[in-house]
Design a protein around this motif. Structure first.
Motif, PDB file in Angstrom:
ATOM      1  N   SER A 296       0.850  -1.185   0.000  1.00 32.53           N
ATOM      2  CA  SER A 296       0.000   0.000   0.000  1.00 32.53           C
ATOM      3  C   SER A 296       0.885   1.234   0.000  1.00 32.53           C
ATOM      4  O   SER A 296       1.907   1.258   0.660  1.00 32.53           O
ATOM      5  N   HIS A 297       0.456   2.247  -0.753  1.00 28.43           N
ATOM      6  CA  HIS A 297       1.279   3.449  -0.862  1.00 28.43           C
ATOM      7  C   HIS A 297       0.973   4.387   0.297  1.00 28.43           C
ATOM      8  O   HIS A 297       0.215   5.342   0.162  1.00 28.43           O
ATOM      9  N   SER A 298       1.546   4.117   1.443  1.00 25.53           N
ATOM     10  CA  SER A 298       1.363   4.943   2.625  1.00 25.53           C
ATOM     11  C   SER A 298       2.217   6.199   2.506  1.00 25.53           C
ATOM     12  O   SER A 298       2.987   6.371   1.566  1.00 25.53           O
ATOM     13  N   VAL A 299       2.096   7.065   3.505  1.00 26.74           N
ATOM     14  CA  VAL A 299       2.909   8.282   3.539  1.00 26.74           C
ATOM     15  C   VAL A 299       4.392   7.934   3.566  1.00 26.74           C
ATOM     16  O   VAL A 299       5.212   8.575   2.891  1.00 26.74           O
ATOM     17  N   ASN A 300       4.770   6.916   4.326  1.00 28.03           N
ATOM     18  CA  ASN A 300       6.179   6.537   4.427  1.00 28.03           C
ATOM     19  C   ASN A 300       6.727   6.056   3.085  1.00 28.03           C
ATOM     20  O   ASN A 300       7.840   6.427   2.691  1.00 28.03           O
ATOM     21  N   ARG A 301       5.956   5.244   2.393  1.00 25.81           N
ATOM     22  CA  ARG A 301       6.399   4.772   1.072  1.00 25.81           C
ATOM     23  C   ARG A 301       6.476   5.929   0.084  1.00 25.81           C
ATOM     24  O   ARG A 301       7.407   6.019  -0.708  1.00 25.81           O
ATOM     25  N   TYR A 302       5.489   6.781   0.136  1.00 22.17           N
ATOM     26  CA  TYR A 302       5.453   7.912  -0.776  1.00 22.17           C
ATOM     27  C   TYR A 302       6.625   8.852  -0.516  1.00 22.17           C
ATOM     28  O   TYR A 302       7.295   9.310  -1.441  1.00 22.17           O
ATOM     29  N   GLY A 303       6.897   9.134   0.782  1.00 30.31           N
ATOM     30  CA  GLY A 303       7.969  10.063   1.137  1.00 30.31           C
ATOM     31  C   GLY A 303       9.363   9.500   0.967  1.00 30.31           C
ATOM     32  O   GLY A 303      10.313  10.243   0.708  1.00 30.31           O
ATOM     33  N   LEU A 304       9.506   8.186   1.092  1.00 26.36           N
ATOM     34  CA  LEU A 304      10.818   7.564   0.960  1.00 26.36           C
ATOM     35  C   LEU A 304      11.108   7.082  -0.454  1.00 26.36           C
ATOM     36  O   LEU A 304      12.272   6.950  -0.833  1.00 26.36           O
ATOM     37  N   GLY A 305      10.048   6.867  -1.243  1.00 22.40           N
ATOM     38  CA  GLY A 305      10.251   6.349  -2.589  1.00 22.40           C
ATOM     39  C   GLY A 305       9.943   7.336  -3.693  1.00 22.40           C
ATOM     40  O   GLY A 305      10.826   7.750  -4.451  1.00 22.40           O
ATOM     41  N   VAL A 306       8.684   7.780  -3.780  1.00 23.30           N
ATOM     42  CA  VAL A 306       8.237   8.587  -4.910  1.00 23.30           C
ATOM     43  C   VAL A 306       8.837   9.989  -4.894  1.00 23.30           C
ATOM     44  O   VAL A 306       9.365  10.470  -5.914  1.00 23.30           O
ATOM     45  N   ILE A 307       8.786  10.666  -3.752  1.00 27.69           N
ATOM     46  CA  ILE A 307       9.270  12.046  -3.686  1.00 27.69           C
ATOM     47  C   ILE A 307      10.775  12.147  -3.967  1.00 27.69           C
ATOM     48  O   ILE A 307      11.193  12.961  -4.791  1.00 27.69           O
ATOM     49  N   PRO A 308      11.636  11.349  -3.304  1.00 28.47           N
ATOM     50  CA  PRO A 308      13.069  11.432  -3.625  1.00 28.47           C
ATOM     51  C   PRO A 308      13.368  11.090  -5.087  1.00 28.47           C
ATOM     52  O   PRO A 308      14.217  11.735  -5.709  1.00 28.47           O
TER      53      PRO A 308
END
Length: 460
Positions: free
Chosen positions: A417-429
């Motif tokens: 699931s694309h949680s905030v942690n996944r989004y902030g550690l993967g997609v944004i960087p």
């Protein structure tokens, strides 16, 4: 007499144009250790610490944002003051003192709560935000004075990159030291309630401050006050105004690249501990082991970069290599299922190498932007740091505001699931790395390679 004056001036310029020795480079690199070790603790554990003791993710993000805002505005004013008055080491010592005396309160008990006799969440947020702001003011003073010294220590482009690379290598040492301390504390002292959690992080803070201060002393003793700026001031060269930089396209390009690089490293670091424990279900030791692997790889790459003879196109090439590596790493983080969490150790290796490539070359682009205009170097470093701090603080505040909400991006398969942690550690960087690579490609950096490397290579 005129002949002697010209001869002395040319010999002085030749001295500053020559490569630096190993000891001068190492003593300079040690000067940011206190900032680095406290910064590692700040970005890795602050949000986790504050939420563990009862603050909401939004309140924890407010504490971090208050520090980032104080840091950002301080860099602007300190940069201008250093450009006018100099005395790099004096500013550095003052900032380090402020960091040392305030940092333990960031990870300690809420002092205003004790004074007021109340433990309300609002008062805790205000108390921690106050000390976070004080800590970041000192941090900014130390950072700007230390970074702006590079252009006043030497005119040699390879040595300037070596100084930045050595500084980054010591950053890795600082981070590894922090995670070693954290691993010992987390292993030896169990946390059963809020009091235990505060004691854990207080020990981490105290030991970090002690180690950092030891390296600050080495820097102050082993590094001479840069004389290049004083010589330029003695020639009565007027200070460079802010508008000089605002007219340069390269200034905006470097500012964007530097800011995006800091977003990559800081946002990913701030969410890493929560990601490995909450998203991947890894053990408590992973909060120290995974970051440690990242910084071991960063350290090795940073030291290796000091042996390269640098030019503008090489800076661009190595930066883009790091950005591409981060894009692949971010994609891996975004889709990694918890049942395959051990693959995070492999991703950590790639992230560590990418961080070093982007950070060393990104900072060196600032040095190339300044060139020999040392009368305005502190403003450049200060203004770019201002944008960096505000953007990182706001990004983390927005992300934490959604923490605990339903999946941000829906489901990616049954196990991811694309949680905030996944989004902030993967997609944004990964996105920031892509944008920075595009901007770097459009840059026109000086393409002159130094004729000689370090007098004593650090990997001799």
């Amino acid at each position: 007499m005129v002949h002697h004056s010209v001869s002395d001036e040319s010999s002085s310029e030749a001295q500053y144009a020559g490569p630096l020795g190993r000891l001068a480079t190492l003593s300079y690199g040690a000067g940011h250790m206190l900032n680095d070790i406290t910064s590692a603790c700040w970005f890795t554990y602050l949000l986790l610490f504050l939420t563990d003791i009862g603050l909401s993710p939004r309140d924890a993000a407010i504490v971090m944002l208050s520090g980032q805002v104080a840091d950002g505005f301080t860099t602007i004013f300190v940069g201008e003051l250093i450009d006018r008055f100099g005395h790099f080491k004096l500013w550095h010592a003052g900032g380090s003192f402020l960091v040392a005396v305030s940092f333990s309160s960031v990870f300690g008990s809420c002092l205003p709560c004790k004074v007021m006799g109340s433990n309300s969440l609002t008062l805790q947020t205000i108390g921690y935000s106050t000390f976070a702001a004080i800590f970041n003011v000192g941090w900014a003073v130390t950072q700007v004075s230390h970074m702006s010294m590079v252009n006043c220590i030497t005119l040699n482009p390879t040595s300037r990159v070596a100084l930045a690379s050595c500084r980054n290598a010591f950053t890795m040492v600082a981070n590894l030291s922090l995670y070693a301390v954290a691993l010992c504390v987390f292993s030896l002292y169990s946390s059963k309630d809020t009091v235990d959690i505060k004691i854990q992080y207080r020990w981490i803070a105290y030991l970090s401050i002690f180690m950092g201060c030891c390296f600050v002393v080495l820097f102050l003793v082993g590094t001479k006050e840069p004389q290049l700026k004083l010589q330029i001031q003695c020639k009565k060269v007027s200070s460079i105004s802010w508008t000089h930089w605002f007219k340069k396209i390269l200034y905006y390009q470097v500012a964007l690249v530097y800011t995006l690089t800091r977003l990559v490293t800081n946002v990913s670091q701030a969410l890493l501990a929560s990601y490995v424990t909450n998203e991947l279900g890894m053990g408590q030791s992973s909060k120290a082991l995974v970051p440690a692997i990242i910084y071991i790889c960063s350290f090795l790459v940073s030291v290796t970069l000091q042996e390269i003879r640098w030019s503008g196109w090489r800076l661009k090439a190595f930066f883009n290599a790091g950005a591409i590596l981060w894009m692949f790493s971010g994609a891996g983080v975004s889709v990694l299922p918890d049942r395959m969490h051990n693959l995070m150790y492999i991703l950590s290796i790639a992230i560590g190498a990418a961080n070093a490539l982007m950070t060393v070359t990104g900072i060196s682009m600032e040095s190339m932007l300044v060139g020999e205009n040392v009368n305005g170097c502190a403003f450049v470093y200060g203004s770019l740091s201002f944008v960096d701090k505000l953007s990182c603080g706001l990004a983390l505040y927005v992300l934490e505001s959604y923490q605990g909400s339903p999946d941000v991006m829906g489901n990616l398969g049954s196990n991811v699931s694309h949680s905030v942690n996944r989004y902030g550690l993967g997609v944004i960087p990964a996105t920031c790395a892509f944008l920075s690579a595009v901007i770097t490609y459009t840059m026109k950096l000086p393409d002159t390679t130094s004729s000689s490397t370090l007098v004593e290579p650090l990997l001799a």
